[in-house]
Design a protein around this motif. Structure first.
Motif, PDB file in Angstrom:
ATOM      1  N   ARG A   1      31.646  47.532  44.160  1.00  0.00           N
ATOM      2  CA  ARG A   1      32.793  47.119  44.249  1.00  0.00           C
ATOM      3  C   ARG A   1      33.054  45.638  44.007  1.00  0.00           C
ATOM      4  O   ARG A   1      33.944  45.187  43.420  1.00  0.00           O
ATOM      5  N   LEU A   2      32.148  44.722  44.320  1.00  0.00           N
ATOM      6  CA  LEU A   2      32.123  43.257  43.996  1.00  0.00           C
ATOM      7  C   LEU A   2      32.188  42.954  42.559  1.00  0.00           C
ATOM      8  O   LEU A   2      32.691  42.133  41.873  1.00  0.00           O
ATOM      9  N   THR A   3      31.642  43.806  41.734  1.00  0.00           N
ATOM     10  CA  THR A   3      31.132  43.738  40.409  1.00  0.00           C
ATOM     11  C   THR A   3      32.227  44.543  39.404  1.00  0.00           C
ATOM     12  O   THR A   3      31.891  44.713  38.368  1.00  0.00           O
TER      13      THR A   3
END
Length: 166
Positions: free
Chosen positions: A39-41
């Motif tokens: 999700r963060l990337t």
């Protein structure tokens, strides 16, 4: 890094991932970390893919009908348009939930290297399953330990890319 160092590291990872301690802890830790990093990337990175290629499977819940996401190791096939998923559940007794979902609703999506790909899942059986199982054991030998640990036959699915444009 020397070839001997790489071989040592690979053997160590195989041994650790075949252990019962790994089978008990990994299902709780690895998917949560993978989902967060993914999700963060924005879909570009799966930490577990540093050891094995991986996808994020988005399937339809067999009972709920709701979208379900699961980070999974996969074996990409040579055609570049299909992937094999292994329902090993880290050698635990029950089939993983995502495999029930694919049996109920074979149309799904995978995130592969940051790209969302529509796929159709096929449960492999008989000779086709046996051939793929042999290739999987070369690809990731700990699958043999997982199978030896359980009485159920580990489910194998082939995900085939589909064209939703028409």
């Amino acid at each position: 890094m020397s070839d001997a160092t790489v071989r040592f590291f690979v053997r160590l990872v195989h041994k650790v991932s075949s252990s019962r301690v790994f089978a008990k802890s990994a299902p709780h830790v690895i998917p949560a970390v993978d989902r967060g990093v993914h999700r963060l990337t924005r879909g570009r990175v799966l930490l577990s893919a540093r050891l094995l290629p991986g996808v994020i499977l988005t399937s339809t819940g067999a009972r709920s009908g709701l979208p379900r996401r699961a980070p999974l190791a996969c074996m990409p096939e040579d055609d570049g348009a299909s992937w094999v998923l292994v329902g090993s559940n880290f050698g635990r007794t029950g089939h993983p939930a995502w495999s029930h979902n694919l049996l109920a609703y074979p149309e799904a999506f995978i995130s592969w290297k940051g790209e969302e790909i529509p796929v159709t899942a096929q449960l492999l059986t008989g000779e086709e399953r046996a051939a793929v199982w042999g290739a999987l054991l070369v690809f990731w030998p700990p699958y043999a330990t997982y199978q030896a640990r359980v009485e159920r036959e580990i489910r194998l699915f082939r995900l085939i890319g589909r064209d939703d444009e028409g």
